[in-house]
Design an enzyme around this catalytic site. Structure first.
Site, PDB file in Angstrom:
ATOM      1  N   GLN A  27       0.972  -1.081   0.107  1.00 43.26           N
ATOM      2  CA  GLN A  27       0.039   0.045   0.086  1.00 43.26           C
ATOM      3  C   GLN A  27       0.877   1.330   0.099  1.00 43.26           C
ATOM      4  OE1 GLN A  27      -2.055  -1.516   3.647  1.00 43.26           O
ATOM      5  NE2 GLN A  27      -3.963  -0.965   2.505  1.00 43.26           N
ATOM      6  N   THR A  28       1.174   1.935  -1.108  1.00 39.10           N
ATOM      7  CA  THR A  28       2.117   2.841  -1.242  1.00 39.10           C
ATOM      8  C   THR A  28       1.691   3.984  -0.482  1.00 39.10           C
ATOM      9  OG1 THR A  28       1.359   3.328  -3.318  1.00 39.10           O
ATOM     10  CG2 THR A  28       3.165   1.833  -3.252  1.00 39.10           C
ATOM     11  N   CYS A  29       0.498   4.510  -0.462  1.00 34.87           N
ATOM     12  CA  CYS A  29       0.183   5.468   0.024  1.00 34.87           C
ATOM     13  C   CYS A  29       0.483   5.760   1.736  1.00 34.87           C
ATOM     14  CB  CYS A  29      -1.279   6.140  -0.011  1.00 34.87           C
ATOM     15  SG  CYS A  29      -2.436   4.620   0.364  1.00 34.87           S
ATOM     16  N   VAL A  30       0.586   4.459   2.369  1.00 37.89           N
ATOM     17  CA  VAL A  30       0.815   4.528   3.645  1.00 37.89           C
ATOM     18  C   VAL A  30       2.143   3.625   4.159  1.00 37.89           C
ATOM     19  CG1 VAL A  30      -1.494   4.727   4.559  1.00 37.89           C
ATOM     20  CG2 VAL A  30      -0.854   2.425   4.111  1.00 37.89           C
TER      21      VAL A  30
END
Length: 86
Positions: A52-55
């Site tokens: 999960q790249t955003c987090v």
């Protein structure tokens, strides 16, 4: 892992080839490596690592050995999509 593979892991987890500078990155930000929450039945050794790249999270199934983990991580890195999501 060699430097090129480390860079791929950072890209896989964050969507960027490198980490931001210390000034741009809050000191409390850390990569979170976690187990899947879905509890899907089946052979976990066949499941790929996801991100999960955003987090800045990596989800690692509970593999039967370190060698399987490395194999599945490398396989996941090879299947990375253009937007950086695994």
């Amino acid at each position: 892992f060699m430097d090129e593979q480390r860079t791929k892991v950072i890209r896989f987890a964050s969507g960027s080839d490198r980490l931001p500078s210390r000034d741009a990155w809050p000191s409390t930000t850390r990569m979170l490596v976690k187990a899947p929450e879905d509890g899907l039945p089946g052979d976990t050794d066949k499941r790929l690592v996801t991100s999960q790249t955003c987090v800045f999270n990596l989800t690692l199934p509970k593999y039967s050995s370190y060698e399987v983990l490395v194999e599945q991580l490398i396989e996941s890195l090879q299947h990375e999509t253009l937007d950086g999501e695994g």
